[in-house]
Design a protein around this motif. Structure first.
Motif, PDB file in Angstrom:
ATOM      1  N   MET A 239       0.802  -0.590   0.095  1.00 42.49           N
ATOM      2  CA  MET A 239      -0.007  -0.343  -0.319  1.00 42.49           C
ATOM      3  C   MET A 239       0.664   0.768  -0.395  1.00 42.49           C
ATOM      4  SD  MET A 239      -2.943   1.650   0.340  1.00 42.49           S
ATOM      5  CE  MET A 239      -4.070   0.568   1.050  1.00 42.49           C
ATOM      6  N   ILE A 240       0.789   2.874  -0.834  1.00 38.51           N
ATOM      7  CA  ILE A 240       1.430   3.628  -0.656  1.00 38.51           C
ATOM      8  C   ILE A 240       0.470   4.842  -0.265  1.00 38.51           C
ATOM      9  CG2 ILE A 240       3.057   5.197  -2.375  1.00 38.51           C
ATOM     10  CD1 ILE A 240       2.732   3.156  -4.330  1.00 38.51           C
ATOM     11  N   LEU A 241       0.998   5.191   0.719  1.00 33.71           N
ATOM     12  CA  LEU A 241       0.208   6.535   1.216  1.00 33.71           C
ATOM     13  C   LEU A 241       0.567   7.772   0.636  1.00 33.71           C
ATOM     14  CD1 LEU A 241      -0.944   4.934   4.987  1.00 33.71           C
ATOM     15  CD2 LEU A 241      -2.282   5.495   2.711  1.00 33.71           C
ATOM     16  N   PRO A 242       0.832   8.455  -0.281  1.00 38.61           N
ATOM     17  CA  PRO A 242       1.036   9.777  -0.537  1.00 38.61           C
ATOM     18  C   PRO A 242       1.253  10.791   0.728  1.00 38.61           C
ATOM     19  CG  PRO A 242      -0.500   9.675  -1.714  1.00 38.61           C
ATOM     20  CD  PRO A 242      -0.464   7.975  -1.213  1.00 38.61           C
ATOM     21  N   VAL A 243       1.998  11.552   1.077  1.00 42.06           N
ATOM     22  CA  VAL A 243       1.692  12.373   2.211  1.00 42.06           C
ATOM     23  C   VAL A 243       2.765  13.857   1.342  1.00 42.06           C
ATOM     24  CG1 VAL A 243       1.455  11.486   4.013  1.00 42.06           C
ATOM     25  CG2 VAL A 243       4.004  11.572   3.083  1.00 42.06           C
ATOM     26  N   HIS A 244       2.800  14.760   1.458  1.00 40.58           N
ATOM     27  CA  HIS A 244       3.322  16.590   1.267  1.00 40.58           C
ATOM     28  C   HIS A 244       3.101  16.834   0.499  1.00 40.58           C
ATOM     29  CE1 HIS A 244       6.721  19.531   1.890  1.00 40.58           C
ATOM     30  NE2 HIS A 244       7.540  18.320   2.489  1.00 40.58           N
ATOM     31  N   TYR A 245       1.813  17.202   0.258  1.00 44.36           N
ATOM     32  CA  TYR A 245       0.874  17.425  -0.954  1.00 44.36           C
ATOM     33  C   TYR A 245      -0.553  18.645  -0.361  1.00 44.36           C
ATOM     34  CZ  TYR A 245      -2.035  13.659  -0.046  1.00 44.36           C
ATOM     35  OH  TYR A 245      -3.706  13.083   0.285  1.00 44.36           O
ATOM     36  N   ASP A 246      -0.677  18.578  -0.066  1.00 46.28           N
ATOM     37  CA  ASP A 246      -1.754  19.650   0.907  1.00 46.28           C
ATOM     38  C   ASP A 246      -1.386  20.990   1.657  1.00 46.28           C
ATOM     39  OD1 ASP A 246      -0.757  18.458   3.517  1.00 46.28           O
ATOM     40  OD2 ASP A 246      -2.950  16.796   3.960  1.00 46.28           O
ATOM     41  N   MET A 247      -0.911  21.190   2.096  1.00 45.56           N
ATOM     42  CA  MET A 247      -0.851  21.966   3.643  1.00 45.56           C
ATOM     43  C   MET A 247      -0.317  23.298   3.166  1.00 45.56           C
ATOM     44  SD  MET A 247       0.975  22.265   7.333  1.00 45.56           S
ATOM     45  CE  MET A 247       0.326  21.458   8.235  1.00 45.56           C
ATOM     46  N   PHE A 248       1.315  23.332   2.442  1.00 47.03           N
ATOM     47  CA  PHE A 248       1.570  25.022   1.893  1.00 47.03           C
ATOM     48  C   PHE A 248       1.175  24.795   0.373  1.00 47.03           C
ATOM     49  CE2 PHE A 248       4.426  23.529   5.601  1.00 47.03           C
ATOM     50  CZ  PHE A 248       3.567  24.922   6.086  1.00 47.03           C
ATOM     51  N   ALA A 249       0.716  26.315  -0.215  1.00 47.19           N
ATOM     52  CA  ALA A 249       0.073  26.342  -1.546  1.00 47.19           C
ATOM     53  C   ALA A 249       1.481  26.497  -2.222  1.00 47.19           C
ATOM     54  CB  ALA A 249      -1.057  27.420  -1.423  1.00 47.19           C
ATOM     55  N   ASN A 250       2.204  26.926  -2.078  1.00 43.42           N
ATOM     56  CA  ASN A 250       3.248  26.767  -2.631  1.00 43.42           C
ATOM     57  C   ASN A 250       4.276  25.978  -3.006  1.00 43.42           C
ATOM     58  OD1 ASN A 250       3.786  27.571   0.270  1.00 43.42           O
ATOM     59  ND2 ASN A 250       6.137  27.522  -0.042  1.00 43.42           N
ATOM     60  N   ASN A 251       4.346  24.574  -2.000  1.00 42.47           N
ATOM     61  CA  ASN A 251       5.235  23.546  -2.245  1.00 42.47           C
ATOM     62  C   ASN A 251       3.848  22.217  -2.379  1.00 42.47           C
ATOM     63  OD1 ASN A 251       7.563  22.603  -2.176  1.00 42.47           O
ATOM     64  ND2 ASN A 251       7.642  22.274   0.409  1.00 42.47           N
ATOM     65  N   ARG A 252       3.329  22.145  -2.931  1.00 40.27           N
ATOM     66  CA  ARG A 252       2.011  21.414  -2.765  1.00 40.27           C
ATOM     67  C   ARG A 252       2.416  20.197  -4.183  1.00 40.27           C
ATOM     68  NH1 ARG A 252      -2.553  23.771  -0.692  1.00 40.27           N
ATOM     69  NH2 ARG A 252      -3.457  24.706  -2.638  1.00 40.27           N
ATOM     70  N   GLU A 253       1.941  20.018  -4.573  1.00 43.94           N
ATOM     71  CA  GLU A 253       1.491  18.704  -6.009  1.00 43.94           C
ATOM     72  C   GLU A 253       0.012  18.095  -6.010  1.00 43.94           C
ATOM     73  OE1 GLU A 253       1.588  18.727  -9.181  1.00 43.94           O
ATOM     74  OE2 GLU A 253       3.629  17.959  -9.165  1.00 43.94           O
ATOM     75  N   ASN A 254      -0.601  18.163  -7.586  1.00 37.89           N
ATOM     76  CA  ASN A 254      -2.071  18.266  -7.171  1.00 37.89           C
ATOM     77  C   ASN A 254      -1.469  16.146  -7.527  1.00 37.89           C
ATOM     78  OD1 ASN A 254      -4.496  17.153  -8.020  1.00 37.89           O
ATOM     79  ND2 ASN A 254      -4.212  18.288 -10.046  1.00 37.89           N
ATOM     80  N   PRO A 255      -2.672  15.850  -6.426  1.00 39.73           N
ATOM     81  CA  PRO A 255      -2.437  14.165  -5.938  1.00 39.73           C
ATOM     82  C   PRO A 255      -3.017  13.250  -6.821  1.00 39.73           C
ATOM     83  CG  PRO A 255      -3.849  15.271  -4.673  1.00 39.73           C
ATOM     84  CD  PRO A 255      -3.415  16.249  -5.179  1.00 39.73           C
ATOM     85  N   ALA A 256      -4.328  14.321  -8.016  1.00 40.58           N
ATOM     86  CA  ALA A 256      -4.946  13.728  -8.782  1.00 40.58           C
ATOM     87  C   ALA A 256      -3.627  12.958 -10.350  1.00 40.58           C
ATOM     88  CB  ALA A 256      -5.192  14.980  -9.801  1.00 40.58           C
ATOM     89  N   TYR A 257      -2.349  13.457 -10.370  1.00 41.00           N
ATOM     90  CA  TYR A 257      -1.539  13.118 -11.282  1.00 41.00           C
ATOM     91  C   TYR A 257      -0.575  11.580 -10.156  1.00 41.00           C
ATOM     92  CZ  TYR A 257      -0.978  18.021 -12.127  1.00 41.00           C
ATOM     93  OH  TYR A 257      -1.416  19.214 -13.022  1.00 41.00           O
ATOM     94  N   PHE A 258      -0.322  11.705  -9.002  1.00 45.01           N
ATOM     95  CA  PHE A 258      -0.655  10.071  -8.655  1.00 45.01           C
ATOM     96  C   PHE A 258      -0.958   9.747  -9.282  1.00 45.01           C
ATOM     97  CE2 PHE A 258      -1.063   7.890  -4.786  1.00 45.01           C
ATOM     98  CZ  PHE A 258       0.329   7.306  -4.588  1.00 45.01           C
ATOM     99  N   VAL A 259      -2.662  10.076  -9.120  1.00 45.24           N
ATOM    100  CA  VAL A 259      -3.259   8.641  -9.108  1.00 45.24           C
ATOM    101  C   VAL A 259      -3.569   8.551 -10.361  1.00 45.24           C
ATOM    102  CG1 VAL A 259      -6.452   8.100  -9.012  1.00 45.24           C
ATOM    103  CG2 VAL A 259      -4.755   9.742  -7.243  1.00 45.24           C
ATOM    104  N   ASP A 260      -3.316   9.522 -10.840  1.00 46.44           N
ATOM    105  CA  ASP A 260      -3.182   8.944 -12.686  1.00 46.44           C
ATOM    106  C   ASP A 260      -2.256   8.650 -12.948  1.00 46.44           C
ATOM    107  OD1 ASP A 260      -4.802   9.986 -15.314  1.00 46.44           O
ATOM    108  OD2 ASP A 260      -2.408  10.222 -15.329  1.00 46.44           O
ATOM    109  N   TYR A 261      -1.800   8.004 -13.066  1.00 46.72           N
ATOM    110  CA  TYR A 261      -0.430   7.380 -13.010  1.00 46.72           C
ATOM    111  C   TYR A 261      -0.108   6.298 -12.593  1.00 46.72           C
ATOM    112  CZ  TYR A 261       5.101   6.267 -13.766  1.00 46.72           C
ATOM    113  OH  TYR A 261       5.985   5.929 -13.766  1.00 46.72           O
ATOM    114  N   ILE A 262      -0.700   5.963 -11.464  1.00 52.56           N
ATOM    115  CA  ILE A 262      -0.964   4.629 -10.407  1.00 52.56           C
ATOM    116  C   ILE A 262      -1.531   3.701 -11.737  1.00 52.56           C
ATOM    117  CG2 ILE A 262      -2.508   3.511  -8.744  1.00 52.56           C
ATOM    118  CD1 ILE A 262      -0.245   4.451  -7.434  1.00 52.56           C
TER     119      ILE A 262
END
Length: 284
Positions: A239-262
């Motif tokens: 199981m992969i649980l991604p983190v470090h993408y939600d708190m700071f608008a200046n330093n995050r990534e759209n988690p949809a990219y993660f889902v799409d790639y998987i």
């Protein structure tokens, strides 16, 4: 500021009442890289990299690092934690305004952090009996948790004059389940080699990545969504649980990219996207 899924006394009661059977764990997401891990009640629970204040923006009002949501818990609500694991000294991971109130209200909570940063807690009069100086591959135990620190590269390996790592991840074994929390790191051959033999059931990995413009502003990068997925698959994580993408608008990534790639590359790989205040139950 957006609301959290669950917070305060409701969330605290859920943590206290959760008692997992052997072969399972509960994981709560606190935002950014902060997570709580619990097995059975007899194991206690640990917290990793909790940032539960507004200290960064209060200290520097002009900073670009501003929280996007309220802390789901206060530091004082974590005083029954068995241990706090800190992966490195950046303010969103080692937040003294979170750590100090826990230490002031709890004499039984252990604080594990890289050896080069032990002095930071000692200067705040936290008892040396509660501080664990973590070194790569030197196991230690906190109640029901067997923990092995792992060298991390954020974005390079950095060590003090005695060879002690400044950045760590943690292999966490509890209640028959193995969890790898990467901390902040990029993928390296050494990291793959260190983790592959464990075949962790859960890999908790950052996905915010790095780029020229953030690096030029001294924002230290991590693996991106693609790195995290490929790394998780390579080490055999169930199981992969991604983190470090939600708190700071200046330093995050759209988690949809993660889902799409998987979805396109590894459609049989299990994953879960957590929101702050959510409990995720894993059965191996």
């Amino acid at each position: 500021m957006r609301p959290t899924y669950k917070s305060g006394e409701e969330l605290l009661k859920e943590i206290q009442m959760t008692d997992m059977p052997f072969g399972s764990v509960a994981v709560w997401h606190l935002g950014q890289s902060g997570v709580i891990i619990k097995g059975g009640n007899q194991d206690g629970y640990i917290v990793i990299d909790p940032y539960l204040t507004f200290s960064i923006e209060e200290r520097s009002p002009n900073t670009e690092f501003k929280r996007g949501f309220e802390p789901p818990l206060t530091p004082e609500q974590l005083t029954d934690a068995s241990g706090i694991l800190i992966t490195h000294s950046h303010d969103d991971h080692l937040d003294l305004e979170t750590i100090i109130p826990i230490a002031q209200h709890s004499s039984h909570t252990y604080f594990a952090l890289p050896v080069p940063d032990v002095h930071v807690l000692e200067k705040k009069n936290i008892s040396s009996k509660q501080i664990i100086g973590a070194k790569a591959k030197e196991k230690f135990r906190i109640k029901g948790f067997e923990i092995t620190p792992i060298s991390a590269a954020h974005t390079n390996y950095e060590r003090d004059d005695n060879g002690n790592d400044r950045y760590l991840g943690f292999i966490i074994e509890v209640n028959g389940v193995t969890v790898f929390n990467c901390g902040d790191s990029v993928v390296t051959d050494e990291l793959i080699s260190d983790i592959k033999s464990y075949r962790p059931h859960i890999a908790i990995l950052p996905i915010n990545g790095q780029d020229y413009f953030r690096t030029s502003r001294w924002i230290v990068g991590n693996m991106n969504y693609r790195d995290a997925v490929d790394f998780g698959v390579t080490i055999g994580a169930d199981m992969i649980l991604p983190v470090h993408y939600d708190m700071f608008a200046n330093n995050r990534e759209n988690p949809a990219y993660f889902v799409d790639y998987i979805f396109h590359q590894y459609p049989n790989q299990k994953f879960h996207m957590m929101v702050p205040g959510e409990r995720f139950i894993y059965y191996k």
